[in-house]
Design an enzyme around this catalytic site. Structure first.
Site, short mmCIF file in Angstrom:
data_model
loop_
_atom_site.label_atom_id
_atom_site.label_comp_id
_atom_site.label_asym_id
_atom_site.label_seq_id
_atom_site.Cartn_x
_atom_site.Cartn_y
_atom_site.Cartn_z
N VAL A 91 0.96 -1.17 0.08
CA VAL A 91 -0.01 -0.06 -0.02
C VAL A 91 0.81 1.06 0.06
CG1 VAL A 91 -1.88 1.23 1.17
CG2 VAL A 91 -1.85 -1.32 1.27
N PRO A 92 1.27 1.70 -1.30
CA PRO A 92 2.53 2.54 -1.14
C PRO A 92 2.52 3.89 -0.76
CG PRO A 92 1.07 2.49 -3.38
CD PRO A 92 0.52 1.62 -2.59
N CYS A 93 2.55 4.01 0.48
CA CYS A 93 2.50 5.41 1.06
C CYS A 93 3.63 6.17 0.80
CB CYS A 93 2.20 5.40 2.73
SG CYS A 93 3.35 4.12 3.45
N HIS A 94 4.76 5.69 0.45
CA HIS A 94 6.09 6.29 0.04
C HIS A 94 5.85 6.98 -1.27
CE1 HIS A 94 5.98 2.39 -2.20
NE2 HIS A 94 6.93 2.83 -3.01
N ARG A 95 4.75 7.03 -2.14
CA ARG A 95 4.47 7.53 -3.27
C ARG A 95 3.62 8.85 -3.03
NH1 ARG A 95 2.67 2.45 -6.46
NH2 ARG A 95 4.38 1.19 -6.60
#
Length: 177
Positions: free
Chosen positions: A132-136
């Site tokens: 769940v790409p919170c780094h994006r």
């Protein structure tokens, strides 16, 4: 019942957690909010969800976009779940701002506006990092702010995905939410 297992990534150790439904957590060792919602009574053991997650992570850390997603069991408030569903739609190698997510949430709820800070809190408490790409998610001004795993890991993940980093910058102070 929740189960845990470990994965050694190129960026450091990762704790995985799952239940019978799917992956419930993926945290870098020592990150802010580490295993925050992991059940106190859990068991370390192998599980098919971990096998699929390891395969996904192996592909991801090889610099390729996985063409599948392991089963997920995201647990949170309706607001957080709505934010995390938006995160799942951010394309590999792309970024979006907290403000853009707040506009999407406001639109879904029929509101004129939504607090970007509230969205930031939900993004920061994402229990299933990387997949769940919170780094994006970045600040409106291009700041690489707010990653619970640390800004250096956020930079490495976006670099691995070959994201366009030309308009992004590292803040002077690590501002994990």
């Amino acid at each position: 019942m929740q189960y845990t297992n470990h994965y050694d990534s190129p960026l450091g150790g990762i704790l995985l957690a799952c239940d019978e439904t799917g992956l419930t957590g993926l945290w870098f060792d020592g990150e802010k909010y580490f295993a925050e919602n992991l059940a106190p009574e859990h068991e370390e053991k192998s599980h098919p969800h971990f096998d699929q997650t390891r395969r996904w992570l192996d592909i991801y850390f090889s610099g390729r976009e996985p063409d599948f997603r392991p089963p997920l069991h995201m647990i949170g408030s309706p607001f957080r779940l709505a934010v995390w569903e938006i995160l799942l739609r951010i394309p590999y190698g792309s970024v979006i701002t907290y403000g853009e997510i707040s506009q999407m949430i406001a639109g879904q709820r029929g509101l004129a506006r939504m607090s970007a800070q509230a969205v930031g809190g939900a993004v920061g408490h994402n229990e299933i990092s990387i997949i769940v790409p919170c780094h994006r998610v970045v600040g409106t001004n291009g700041s690489l702010t707010g990653y619970a795993g640390g800004i250096s890991k956020k930079v490495k993940l976006l670099t691995l995905e070959k994201a366009d980093m030309t308009k992004l910058f590292t803040p002077l102070k690590d501002t994990a939410l």
